[in-house]
Write a protein that holds these residues in place. Structure first.
Motif, mmCIF file in Angstrom:
data_model
loop_
_atom_site.group_PDB
_atom_site.id
_atom_site.type_symbol
_atom_site.label_atom_id
_atom_site.label_comp_id
_atom_site.label_asym_id
_atom_site.label_seq_id
_atom_site.Cartn_x
_atom_site.Cartn_y
_atom_site.Cartn_z
ATOM 1 N N ALA A 88 44.469 39.373 48.231
ATOM 2 C CA ALA A 88 44.193 40.414 47.244
ATOM 3 C C ALA A 88 44.521 39.930 45.842
ATOM 4 N N MET A 89 45.637 39.230 45.696
ATOM 5 C CA MET A 89 46.009 38.727 44.372
ATOM 6 C C MET A 89 45.067 37.616 43.929
ATOM 7 N N ILE A 90 44.625 36.774 44.854
ATOM 8 C CA ILE A 90 43.704 35.692 44.516
ATOM 9 C C ILE A 90 42.368 36.257 44.051
ATOM 10 N N LEU A 91 41.911 37.335 44.688
ATOM 11 C CA LEU A 91 40.643 37.947 44.306
ATOM 12 C C LEU A 91 40.690 38.562 42.917
ATOM 13 N N GLY A 92 41.896 38.675 42.357
ATOM 14 C CA GLY A 92 42.031 39.126 40.969
ATOM 15 C C GLY A 92 41.852 40.610 40.770
ATOM 16 N N PHE A 93 42.367 41.450 41.676
ATOM 17 C CA PHE A 93 42.284 42.891 41.495
ATOM 18 C C PHE A 93 43.086 43.263 40.260
ATOM 19 N N THR A 94 42.425 43.777 39.251
ATOM 20 C CA THR A 94 43.115 44.252 38.059
ATOM 21 C C THR A 94 42.519 45.580 37.626
ATOM 22 N N PHE A 95 43.307 46.399 37.005
ATOM 23 C CA PHE A 95 42.826 47.640 36.431
ATOM 24 C C PHE A 95 42.517 47.362 34.965
ATOM 25 N N LEU A 96 41.878 48.305 34.288
ATOM 26 C CA LEU A 96 41.468 48.095 32.907
ATOM 27 C C LEU A 96 42.630 47.783 31.979
ATOM 28 N N ASN A 97 43.798 48.302 32.266
ATOM 29 C CA ASN A 97 44.923 48.050 31.370
ATOM 30 C C ASN A 97 45.639 46.754 31.730
ATOM 31 N N ALA A 98 45.041 45.931 32.573
ATOM 32 C CA ALA A 98 45.500 44.584 32.902
ATOM 33 C C ALA A 98 46.861 44.531 33.580
ATOM 34 N N GLU A 99 47.257 45.610 34.221
ATOM 35 C CA GLU A 99 48.480 45.579 34.997
ATOM 36 C C GLU A 99 48.202 44.873 36.320
ATOM 37 N N GLN A 100 49.217 44.208 36.826
ATOM 38 C CA GLN A 100 49.061 43.513 38.091
ATOM 39 C C GLN A 100 48.958 44.514 39.232
ATOM 40 N N VAL A 101 48.060 44.235 40.162
ATOM 41 C CA VAL A 101 47.884 45.063 41.350
ATOM 42 C C VAL A 101 48.172 44.194 42.560
ATOM 43 N N GLU A 102 48.993 44.727 43.470
ATOM 44 C CA GLU A 102 49.316 44.005 44.697
ATOM 45 C C GLU A 102 48.932 44.874 45.879
ATOM 46 N N ILE A 103 48.152 44.309 46.798
ATOM 47 C CA ILE A 103 47.712 45.034 47.983
ATOM 48 C C ILE A 103 48.240 44.322 49.217
ATOM 49 N N THR A 104 48.878 45.087 50.102
ATOM 50 C CA THR A 104 49.290 44.546 51.398
ATOM 51 C C THR A 104 48.691 45.429 52.488
ATOM 52 N N SER A 105 48.377 44.829 53.625
ATOM 53 C CA SER A 105 47.839 45.560 54.771
ATOM 54 C C SER A 105 47.968 44.686 56.005
ATOM 55 N N ASN A 106 47.689 45.277 57.162
ATOM 56 C CA ASN A 106 47.720 44.498 58.403
ATOM 57 C C ASN A 106 46.474 43.650 58.555
ATOM 58 N N ASP A 107 45.312 44.190 58.159
ATOM 59 C CA ASP A 107 44.041 43.480 58.299
ATOM 60 C C ASP A 107 43.226 43.588 57.027
ATOM 61 N N PHE A 108 42.320 42.602 56.847
ATOM 62 C CA PHE A 108 41.501 42.529 55.650
ATOM 63 C C PHE A 108 40.100 42.081 56.031
ATOM 64 N N PHE A 109 39.074 42.688 55.387
ATOM 65 C CA PHE A 109 37.683 42.303 55.598
ATOM 66 C C PHE A 109 36.961 42.421 54.268
ATOM 67 N N ALA A 110 36.129 41.434 53.924
ATOM 68 C CA ALA A 110 35.347 41.470 52.690
ATOM 69 C C ALA A 110 33.871 41.303 53.012
ATOM 70 N N ASP A 111 33.030 42.061 52.315
ATOM 71 C CA ASP A 111 31.579 41.940 52.453
ATOM 72 C C ASP A 111 31.025 41.692 51.051
ATOM 73 N N GLU A 112 30.693 40.437 50.771
ATOM 74 C CA GLU A 112 30.199 40.052 49.446
ATOM 75 C C GLU A 112 28.865 40.712 49.129
ATOM 76 N N ASN A 113 28.018 40.946 50.150
ATOM 77 C CA ASN A 113 26.717 41.585 49.921
ATOM 78 C C ASN A 113 26.867 43.027 49.472
ATOM 79 N N LYS A 114 27.777 43.754 50.095
ATOM 80 C CA LYS A 114 28.007 45.157 49.742
ATOM 81 C C LYS A 114 29.010 45.316 48.613
ATOM 82 N N GLN A 115 29.652 44.235 48.210
ATOM 83 C CA GLN A 115 30.669 44.223 47.157
ATOM 84 C C GLN A 115 31.810 45.188 47.476
#
Length: 158
Positions: A10-37
């Motif tokens: 999540a941190m590598i993907l660069g999740f940021t909000f407009l005010n540029a605060e750091q966002v950290e996401i943790t979970s048990n599982d992760f899935f990404a779909d680049e086509n559906k964004q």
């Protein structure tokens, strides 16, 4: 994928909000779909932004724009949030909790609850919209389950 790997990803993907605060996401599982964004986080999802704001749920789907910036977070399954707005702290929960970073808006739908910590005000409704940018919140419901507002007043006669 383990909880730690999901957080690092999540941190590598660069999740940021407009005010540029750091966002950290943790979970048990992760899935990404680049086509559906979209990215899906499942199991003990915890999203932290800045020093106070937090979103927790069983599942969170993050929607991205073409520049890979998050445009919407949709949390379901025991969805709850901690929100800081205009020098006040709020706890919210509901069936679905959506956060839109560009609008700085949280929307709670289905069995919504919002608690203002400092004043111990509690509000219940089917839809609660919290606008951090404007410092406002609104509550809607229906005839079967009306909006409920609970607060304490001081008894000046004692």
């Amino acid at each position: 994928m383990g909880r730690r790997k999901a957080a690092i990803l999540a941190m590598i993907l660069g999740f940021t909000f407009l005010n540029a605060e750091q966002v950290e996401i943790t979970s048990n599982d992760f899935f990404a779909d680049e086509n559906k964004q979209i990215s899906e986080f499942v199991g003990n999802v915890n999203i932290k932004k800045g020093s106070y704001d937090e979103l927790k749920a069983n599942k969170v789907v993050v929607h991205f724009d073409k520049k890979r910036q998050p445009v919407k977070y949709v949390a379901t399954g025991n969805a709850r949030a901690k929100i800081f707005m205009k020098d006040k702290h709020y706890d919210g929960k509901g069936d679905t909790l959506t956060y839109e970073p560009a609008k700085q808006t949280y929307t709670v739908t289905g069995n919504g609850y919002l608690h203002e910590v400092e004043t111990d005000k509690n509000v219940y409704g089917e839809k609660i919209v919290v606008n951090q940018k404007d410092g406002t919140y609104s509550v809607n419901s229906d005839e079967k389950k009306p909006v409920k507002f609970i607060f304490q007043i001081e008894d000046k006669t004692k």
